[in-house]
Write a protein that holds these residues in place. Structure first.
Motif, PDB file in Angstrom:
ATOM      1  N   THR A 304       0.843  -1.201   0.000  1.00  0.00           N
ATOM      2  CA  THR A 304       0.000   0.000   0.000  1.00  0.00           C
ATOM      3  C   THR A 304       0.874   1.245   0.000  1.00  0.00           C
ATOM      4  O   THR A 304       1.969   1.259   0.570  1.00  0.00           O
ATOM      5  CB  THR A 304      -0.930   0.046   1.232  1.00  0.00           C
ATOM      6  OG1 THR A 304      -0.151   0.157   2.430  1.00  0.00           O
ATOM      7  CG2 THR A 304      -1.797  -1.202   1.325  1.00  0.00           C
ATOM      8  N   HIS A 305       0.399   2.292  -0.670  1.00  0.00           N
ATOM      9  CA  HIS A 305       1.051   3.615  -0.645  1.00  0.00           C
ATOM     10  C   HIS A 305       2.538   3.521  -1.011  1.00  0.00           C
ATOM     11  O   HIS A 305       3.365   4.251  -0.457  1.00  0.00           O
ATOM     12  CB  HIS A 305       0.912   4.263   0.724  1.00  0.00           C
ATOM     13  CG  HIS A 305      -0.490   4.419   1.219  1.00  0.00           C
ATOM     14  ND1 HIS A 305      -1.378   5.335   0.693  1.00  0.00           N
ATOM     15  CD2 HIS A 305      -1.179   3.761   2.183  1.00  0.00           C
ATOM     16  CE1 HIS A 305      -2.537   5.246   1.317  1.00  0.00           C
ATOM     17  NE2 HIS A 305      -2.449   4.295   2.215  1.00  0.00           N
ATOM     18  N   GLN A 329      -3.940   1.571  -2.907  1.00  0.00           N
ATOM     19  CA  GLN A 329      -3.817   2.909  -2.333  1.00  0.00           C
ATOM     20  C   GLN A 329      -2.621   3.692  -2.871  1.00  0.00           C
ATOM     21  O   GLN A 329      -1.701   4.066  -2.154  1.00  0.00           O
ATOM     22  CB  GLN A 329      -3.711   2.819  -0.796  1.00  0.00           C
ATOM     23  CG  GLN A 329      -4.760   1.976  -0.115  1.00  0.00           C
ATOM     24  CD  GLN A 329      -6.170   2.506  -0.329  1.00  0.00           C
ATOM     25  OE1 GLN A 329      -6.359   3.664  -0.675  1.00  0.00           O
ATOM     26  NE2 GLN A 329      -7.175   1.654  -0.147  1.00  0.00           N
ATOM     27  N   ASN A 353      -7.397   1.295  -6.422  1.00  0.00           N
ATOM     28  CA  ASN A 353      -7.389   2.602  -5.744  1.00  0.00           C
ATOM     29  C   ASN A 353      -6.138   3.432  -6.047  1.00  0.00           C
ATOM     30  O   ASN A 353      -5.212   3.535  -5.240  1.00  0.00           O
ATOM     31  CB  ASN A 353      -7.553   2.430  -4.226  1.00  0.00           C
ATOM     32  CG  ASN A 353      -8.901   1.866  -3.855  1.00  0.00           C
ATOM     33  OD1 ASN A 353      -9.842   1.912  -4.644  1.00  0.00           O
ATOM     34  ND2 ASN A 353      -9.008   1.297  -2.665  1.00  0.00           N
TER      35      ASN A 353
END
Length: 507
Positions: A304-305, A329, A353
């Motif tokens: 994520t990220h 993300q 996302n």
């Protein structure tokens, strides 16, 4: 390693799997059946191969499936990833510290969920951990410092079990080797948290003991947080992790973006077994390569990220309740290549996302309880040369993601649509090119799929259900062009002649 692999795998590979040819063009019915048999046998062999010295590339290389995953040409950083030279610190400064300080730092970025479980699990009423403020420690040095500080006596350490949490602070480092077994007591609330630098080669990380009497949910874990860096190679991580948050899920790298990055972050040639997850977050450029991940208790591999993550040649297998790989993300410009994901529930690979410009190439996703590959709520993506086979739901799904190209995939025997496109931006093209579609629930299905540029897709063995969803009225156009030799641009309303938009993607 090759000698060990040959002994462990046995002669069955040379007799069965190595006979599977690399296919070009549309597969015959017999080729698909041979491939299905090969995958079943490979999954059984992977499950039976408990020797952790047999790494993912040895298993894959012996399977006869390398023509699909193409381990020699998958995208990876230039050159070999070499271990960083040891960087010895000065004198070791170690002392007791309340465990809540370290947990508070992680909570600043990732929230406090599951922190109370850790605090409750501490056998020491003071809740103190051993903190290495500065200097480089080995496992033997950690036990010496535990004895010196009175946190765990030498007598209590005779069995080699950590009964106290150990925290490596930002100016500290830990170096572990093949001689080390980091055994953490569940009953005592032990764990390892690294905010500095960790290098481990050939090390085992595991847990011992029954349920924690104060908190039955707690299971020890390894977390690398703050400005931490980690190089984990040739190691075994077994039975660690708890909670619904990836930060304590077994082995994690959850960085603070405000802290200066140091060194490289690499996880390669490891075995991760019975963890909740292997997780990275806010850590750009991480390489996760040639790992075996089995029987996860959550999503097997989560990013994520994180920008420019490389997930290369990993083997994910066994019972798992949810996705094999998640890239979420804002994890843009990632590469997911050469991975094999066998069985387990839900989709094998999920990109979601704002994870833009991701390449998903040369992977195998087989016999999942959900779909094969899903990319959604992002921009631009290349889904190329994957084998997506025998999954319970869709083969390849594109949802709310403009600028996707789905090219040269083999999509066989999935119970729902081979190709699903939905919720696309108005008049934006999705390119679907050169895919071999065979015996799925349907060939291509849409729900507001907008503009589909179809070229060279082979539907000859997809009879009788070529299309589904709102594009169903255009089934005659597919049926009259089953080998895809005539390019066509379609919408649910028919052949498209307008000026479609492009997403301006670059890979």
């Amino acid at each position: 390693m090759k000698h060990i692999a040959k002994q462990a795998l046995g002669a069955c590979f040379s007799m069965v799997f190595c006979a599977i040819p690399a296919m070009s063009g549309a597969a015959t019915i017999q080729e698909v059946e041979d491939l299905r048999s090969a995958l079943r046998g490979f999954a059984a062999t992977v499950g039976d191969t408990q020797d952790t010295r047999v790494q993912a590339d040895a298993l894959i290389g012996a399977s006869g499936l390398t023509g699909i995953v193409d381990l020699q040409t998958i995208a990876r950083p230039t050159g070999q990833i070499a271990a960083a030279a040891p960087q010895r610190g000065g004198m070791v400064d170690a002392r007791p510290m309340d465990v809540r300080f370290a947990l508070g730092l992680i909570a600043q970025i990732y929230g406090a969920k599951d922190n109370l479980d850790i605090i409750e699990a501490q056998a020491n009423p003071s809740g103190e951990a051993l903190v290495i403020n500065r200097g480089t420690v080995t496992l033997a040095e950690i036990f010496r410092q535990l004895d010196r500080t009175g946190l765990q006596s030498a007598a209590d350490s005779a069995d080699g079990v950590l009964r106290v949490p150990v925290i490596i602070w930002a100016e500290g480092a830990i170096e572990l080797g093949p001689q080390d077994r980091v055994i953490m007591s569940r009953e005592h609330g032990a764990f390892l948290a690294n905010f500095g630098r960790m290098t481990a080669n050939g090390t085992e990380f595991t847990t011992v003991g029954g349920m924690n009497p104060k908190n039955t949910d707690f299971i020890p874990f390894v977390v690398n947080a703050g400005g931490a860096s980690v190089e984990l190679r040739n190691s075994v991580v077994d039975g660690l992790g708890f909670g619904s948050e990836g930060k304590f899920g077994g082995f994690s790298l959850v960085r603070n973006p405000l802290m200066v990055k140091r060194d490289r972050n690499v996880l390669e040639n490891n075995t991760f077994r019975n963890l909740v997850s292997v997780t990275t977050s806010m850590a750009d450029g991480v390489v996760i390569r040639n790992n075996r991940i089995s029987d996860s208790r959550g999503p097997s591999l989560v990013v994520t990220h994180s920008i420019e993550t490389r997930l290369l040649g990993n083997l994910i297998s066994g019972n798992a309740p949810t996705n094999g790989i998640r890239l979420l993300q804002g994890s843009a410009r990632g590469i997911i290549a050469g991975n094999i994901i066998l069985e387990g529930d839900r989709a094998g690979i999920v990109v979601q996302n704002d994870s833009n410009n991701v390449i998903i190439r040369n992977n195998i996703v087989w016999a999942r309880g959900g779909g094969g590959i899903t990319i959604s709520k992002s921009r631009c993506g290349l889904v190329e040369a994957n084998l997506v086979m025998d999954n319970r739901q869709k083969g390849i799904e594109v949802r709310s993601t403009p600028g996707v190209t789905v090219r040269s995939n083999r999509i066989y025997g999935n119970r729902s649509a081979a190709l699903w496109v939905s919720d696309q931006e108005k008049e934006v093209i999705t390119h679907i090119e050169g895919n071999d579609v065979n015996a799925n629930g349907s060939g291509i299905a849409t729900a507001q799929g907008e503009v589909l540029a179809l070229m060279g897709n082979d539907f000859t063995k997809q009879f009788p259900r070529f299309v589904d969803g709102d594009i169903s009225p255009q089934g005659r156009l597919i049926a009259s062009n089953l080998d895809g030799s005539v390019p066509v641009v379609l919408t649910a309303g028919g052949v498209y002649t307008g000026a479609a938009q492009t997403a301006g993607c670059e890979y």
